[in-house]
Scaffold this motif. Structure first.
Motif, short mmCIF file in Angstrom:
data_model
loop_
_atom_site.label_atom_id
_atom_site.label_comp_id
_atom_site.label_asym_id
_atom_site.label_seq_id
_atom_site.Cartn_x
_atom_site.Cartn_y
_atom_site.Cartn_z
N VAL A 103 0.83 -1.20 0.00
CA VAL A 103 0.00 0.00 0.00
C VAL A 103 0.87 1.26 0.00
CG1 VAL A 103 -1.61 1.38 1.39
CG2 VAL A 103 -2.05 -1.05 1.02
N SER A 104 1.89 1.27 0.85
CA SER A 104 2.75 2.46 0.95
C SER A 104 3.70 2.58 -0.23
CB SER A 104 3.55 2.43 2.24
OG SER A 104 4.52 1.40 2.23
N GLU A 105 3.75 1.56 -1.08
CA GLU A 105 4.65 1.59 -2.24
C GLU A 105 3.95 2.10 -3.50
OE1 GLU A 105 7.69 -2.04 -1.11
OE2 GLU A 105 5.80 -2.55 -2.09
N GLY A 106 2.64 2.31 -3.42
CA GLY A 106 1.90 2.77 -4.59
C GLY A 106 2.29 4.19 -4.99
N ALA A 107 2.25 4.46 -6.28
CA ALA A 107 2.65 5.79 -6.78
C ALA A 107 1.75 6.88 -6.22
CB ALA A 107 2.62 5.79 -8.30
N LEU A 108 0.45 6.63 -6.14
CA LEU A 108 -0.47 7.65 -5.64
C LEU A 108 -0.22 7.91 -4.16
CD1 LEU A 108 -2.85 9.53 -6.11
CD2 LEU A 108 -4.38 7.60 -5.61
N PHE A 109 -0.02 6.87 -3.38
CA PHE A 109 0.28 7.02 -1.95
C PHE A 109 1.50 7.92 -1.76
CE2 PHE A 109 1.88 6.13 2.20
CZ PHE A 109 0.82 5.67 2.97
N ARG A 110 2.54 7.61 -2.48
CA ARG A 110 3.79 8.35 -2.31
C ARG A 110 3.65 9.80 -2.79
NH1 ARG A 110 8.56 3.93 -3.78
NH2 ARG A 110 8.26 2.68 -1.89
N GLU A 111 2.96 9.99 -3.88
CA GLU A 111 2.75 11.35 -4.38
C GLU A 111 1.95 12.17 -3.39
OE1 GLU A 111 3.48 14.46 -6.77
OE2 GLU A 111 4.26 12.43 -7.06
N ASN A 112 0.97 11.55 -2.77
CA ASN A 112 0.13 12.28 -1.82
C ASN A 112 0.88 12.60 -0.52
OD1 ASN A 112 -2.24 12.67 -3.28
ND2 ASN A 112 -3.03 10.63 -2.78
N VAL A 113 1.73 11.71 -0.07
CA VAL A 113 2.54 12.02 1.11
C VAL A 113 3.46 13.20 0.81
CG1 VAL A 113 4.37 11.16 2.62
CG2 VAL A 113 2.38 9.73 2.15
N LYS A 114 3.98 13.26 -0.39
CA LYS A 114 4.85 14.38 -0.77
C LYS A 114 4.10 15.72 -0.77
CE LYS A 114 7.52 13.56 -4.38
NZ LYS A 114 7.94 13.01 -5.69
N ARG A 115 2.78 15.67 -0.89
CA ARG A 115 1.98 16.89 -0.86
C ARG A 115 2.06 17.61 0.50
NH1 ARG A 115 -2.08 17.32 -4.93
NH2 ARG A 115 -2.24 15.45 -6.22
N LEU A 116 2.50 16.90 1.53
CA LEU A 116 2.60 17.50 2.86
C LEU A 116 3.77 18.47 2.98
CD1 LEU A 116 1.83 14.43 5.15
CD2 LEU A 116 0.25 16.12 4.21
N ALA A 117 4.70 18.42 2.05
CA ALA A 117 5.85 19.32 2.08
C ALA A 117 5.38 20.77 2.09
CB ALA A 117 6.76 19.07 0.89
N GLY A 118 5.91 21.54 3.02
CA GLY A 118 5.59 22.95 3.09
C GLY A 118 4.30 23.28 3.82
N THR A 119 3.57 22.27 4.24
CA THR A 119 2.30 22.52 4.94
C THR A 119 2.47 22.67 6.44
OG1 THR A 119 1.80 20.18 5.30
CG2 THR A 119 1.08 21.16 3.20
#
Length: 279
Positions: free
Chosen positions: A118-134
């Motif tokens: 689950v944590s290796e999926g492209a969407l999962f990883r892209e969404n976690v990266k969205r937290l940068a700067g928040t």
């Protein structure tokens, strides 16, 4: 004074907790009134609520429920680490909604209850990266054999602060020290990871654990991360399985024997105050 960064509240009449049916000892209501009575006696002055893996349709309702509790005049609740599903297409709008609410301090997706990929999926990883700067953190609740999955997430999002829950969930009862130790040493090399000293009696022999059972795990966690990157949490009510809130506070104090006041202050409150901008 102590900031508890890992409180779970369970209100079965208001939210759905599918996993509780498999844990009879926790399949009950654990309310703010019960927790706060004991917490105030122990010097706990501020609290962050940690999501309790509610049914996905109740994620927003859980945040609203805890925020309502925080509005009481004498409440100690300062924010929530909210539930999320980064593997779902709806994560981006969900994130935007949470960003509008300063009560939300971070997110967690429990990963040891889902398939490893689950944590290796492209969407999962892209969404976690969205937290940068928040300014929002992401808690990692994973088992020692999954540490490579955790490292991959951390490395893919170097501008996100990750919190490793429960000293990395060691198998203390099963004497799983060596495999756990190597993983802690490795993940601690990443500057964007913090560690939570929380709940580890639950991973020992619930009836018979001793301070000596926990001490090697505490000592190595602190040796790897240092006091500047460690925070404290109760993991209530899970901690009631291994003695309770008062026992865990007293145990932590015993584990800190010989440490300086500055080191204790960082662990118990200073680091949490800085990470989540708590007053």
């Amino acid at each position: 004074m102590i900031i508890d960064t890992h409180l779970h509240l369970i209100y079965r009449g208001r939210l759905s907790y599918p996993w509780l049916k498999n844990v009879p000892d926790l399949d009950a209501d654990f309310t703010w009134e019960t927790y706060s009575r004991e917490a105030r006696r122990l010097g706990i002055s501020s609290v962050l609520h940690m999501e309790v893996d509610v049914a996905p349709e109740d994620m927003q309702a859980e945040t609203h429920m805890v925020q309502d509790l925080s509005r009481a005049p004498d409440s100690l609740i300062r924010g929530v680490i909210a539930s999320c599903r980064p593997e779902d297409p709806g994560f981006a709008p969900y994130l935007e909604a949470q960003l509008a609410n300063p009560f939300v301090k971070g997110f967690r997706r429990v990963l040891h209850v889902v398939p490893d990929d689950v944590s290796e999926g492209a969407l999962f990883r892209e969404n976690v990266k969205r937290l940068a700067g928040t300014g929002l953190t992401f808690d990692l609740c994973m088992l020692p054999h999954q540490i490579d999955k955790a490292k991959a997430l951390v490395d893919l999002a170097p501008d996100v602060t990750f919190i490793l829950d429960h000293c990395g969930v060691p198998d203390i009862k099963g004497h799983g020290y060596d495999i756990w130790k190597a993983g802690i040493t490795d993940i601690a090399k990443r500057d964007n990871v913090r560690v939570k000293i929380s709940g580890i009696p639950a991973y020992g022999d619930l009836e018979n654990w001793t301070l000596d059972d926990l001490k090697p795990y505490f000592d190595h966690t602190i040796a790897s991360f240092g006091f500047d990157r460690a925070i404290w949490g109760s993991d209530w009510p899970v901690c009631t399985l291994g003695g309770g809130l008062s026992t865990w506070v007293a145990t932590t104090q015993a584990l800190l024997h010989g440490c300086t006041k500055e080191e204790k202050d960082k662990l118990f409150s200073g680091n949490a105050r800085r990470i989540w901008q708590l007053g």
